[in-house]
Write an enzyme that holds these catalytic residues in place. Structure first.
Site, PDB file in Angstrom:
ATOM      1  N   ARG A 254       0.846  -1.178   0.000  1.00  9.37           N
ATOM      2  CA  ARG A 254       0.000   0.000   0.000  1.00  9.37           C
ATOM      3  C   ARG A 254       0.886   1.233   0.000  1.00  9.37           C
ATOM      4  O   ARG A 254       2.072   1.168   0.346  1.00  9.37           O
ATOM      5  CB  ARG A 254      -0.934   0.031   1.207  1.00  9.37           C
ATOM      6  CG  ARG A 254      -0.243   0.196   2.563  1.00  9.37           C
ATOM      7  CD  ARG A 254      -1.254   0.103   3.692  1.00  9.37           C
ATOM      8  NE  ARG A 254      -0.652   0.167   5.016  1.00  9.37           N
ATOM      9  CZ  ARG A 254      -0.499   1.282   5.734  1.00  9.37           C
ATOM     10  NH1 ARG A 254      -0.915   2.447   5.245  1.00  9.37           N
ATOM     11  NH2 ARG A 254       0.040   1.259   6.933  1.00  9.37           N
TER      12      ARG A 254
ATOM     13  N   HIS B 150       5.710   6.452  -2.295  1.00  9.30           N
ATOM     14  CA  HIS B 150       6.754   5.798  -3.087  1.00  9.30           C
ATOM     15  C   HIS B 150       7.885   5.263  -2.206  1.00  9.30           C
ATOM     16  O   HIS B 150       9.020   5.133  -2.665  1.00  9.30           O
ATOM     17  CB  HIS B 150       7.320   6.761  -4.138  1.00  9.30           C
ATOM     18  CG  HIS B 150       6.268   7.556  -4.862  1.00  9.30           C
ATOM     19  ND1 HIS B 150       5.195   6.957  -5.503  1.00  9.30           N
ATOM     20  CD2 HIS B 150       6.120   8.894  -5.026  1.00  9.30           C
ATOM     21  CE1 HIS B 150       4.431   7.902  -6.054  1.00  9.30           C
ATOM     22  NE2 HIS B 150       4.970   9.080  -5.761  1.00  9.30           N
ATOM     23  N   ARG B 151       7.566   4.966  -0.956  1.00  2.16           N
ATOM     24  CA  ARG B 151       8.543   4.463   0.027  1.00  2.16           C
ATOM     25  C   ARG B 151       9.614   5.498   0.373  1.00  2.16           C
ATOM     26  O   ARG B 151      10.661   5.154   0.919  1.00  2.16           O
ATOM     27  CB  ARG B 151       9.205   3.165  -0.467  1.00  2.16           C
ATOM     28  CG  ARG B 151       8.225   2.012  -0.712  1.00  2.16           C
ATOM     29  CD  ARG B 151       7.472   1.660   0.570  1.00  2.16           C
ATOM     30  NE  ARG B 151       6.642   0.479   0.436  1.00  2.16           N
ATOM     31  CZ  ARG B 151       5.346   0.505   0.108  1.00  2.16           C
ATOM     32  NH1 ARG B 151       4.745   1.664  -0.135  1.00  2.16           N
ATOM     33  NH2 ARG B 151       4.656  -0.605   0.033  1.00  2.16           N
ATOM     34  N   LEU B 152       9.361   6.759   0.089  1.00  2.00           N
ATOM     35  CA  LEU B 152      10.277   7.839   0.478  1.00  2.00           C
ATOM     36  C   LEU B 152       9.838   8.373   1.843  1.00  2.00           C
ATOM     37  O   LEU B 152       9.312   9.477   1.968  1.00  2.00           O
ATOM     38  CB  LEU B 152      10.291   8.933  -0.591  1.00  2.00           C
ATOM     39  CG  LEU B 152      10.806   8.481  -1.968  1.00  2.00           C
ATOM     40  CD1 LEU B 152      10.689   9.605  -2.981  1.00  2.00           C
ATOM     41  CD2 LEU B 152      12.258   8.009  -1.855  1.00  2.00           C
TER      42      LEU B 152
END
Length: 213
Positions: free
Chosen positions: A8, A190-192
């Site tokens: 997610r 975006h996993r940042l």
């Protein structure tokens, strides 16, 4: 089901240095209050407690945070438990608060210091009577033959202490985790993710640095 397909996006909000308090305990209290207010969990004070035994084997378990002040994070336990035995040989400890529903985590790195008998007794006597009896009935982390045997011990303790206050067991204690590093993690797109680490300095002030996600 493919585990690699379960994912997610984290979109609830970012975290900047300007948003952080200079004191990580104050920052933690703010986030904890928001976790409680969000009502996402029945146990917002639940934390994963990680210890390492004398053979270097890590272990983890979930414990409830019971007190917090500028000295550190407090929890209570049977002193014969696995965690207490680990801490007697190596008092380095890590706490992890996984507030998934609000896309936050806090990790505490520190050392566990035993609480005084007076501090332990004060908390023990504030617990519900059934919890006090359970402390007497359980030889925590040791084998037990059956649930029935455990309940029989509980009933025996209930009869034993039917009148008057239940005394503090001599095998029950608590710890204050004195932190030297505390990380605050906020999920990002975006996993940042946004990660900030507080590091305690020699003068007891705190330095803060941003970490790569």
């Amino acid at each position: 089901m493919k585990l690699e397909d379960i994912r997610r996006e984290y979109i609830q909000g970012g975290l900047s240095r300007e948003m952080l308090d200079e004191n990580p305990i104050a920052q933690f209290e703010k986030w904890l209050a928001q976790a409680v207010e969000a009502k996402f969990s029945a146990d917002p004070t639940a934390m994963v407690v990680a210890t390492v035994d004398d053979e270097g084997q890590p272990s983890q378990r979930i414990v409830l945070l019971k007190q917090l002040d500028d000295n550190g994070f407090v929890f209570f336990t049977n002193t014969g438990s696995k965690k207490a035995q680990d801490l007697s040989a190596n008092n380095k400890i890590s706490l992890h608060f996984p507030w998934h529903a609000i896309e936050r985590q806090v990790i505490v790195y520190g050392e566990a210091q035993p609480l005084s008998t007076a501090a332990v007794a004060k908390y023990f006597l504030s617990r519900p009577k059934e919890s006090q009896l359970a402390a007497w009935a359980s030889q925590q982390s040791r084998p037990v033959s059956s649930r029935q045997a455990l309940m029989q011990t509980f009933q025996s303790m209930k009869s034993k202490f039917a009148k008057g206050d239940i005394p503090l067991p001599d095998f029950w204690g608590g710890y204050c985790v004195v932190p030297h590093k505390i990380e605050f993690w906020q999920g990002g797109e975006h996993r940042l993710h946004d990660r900030f680490m507080y590091i305690k300095q020699d003068d007891n002030s705190w330095a803060v640095e941003r970490l790569n996600p």
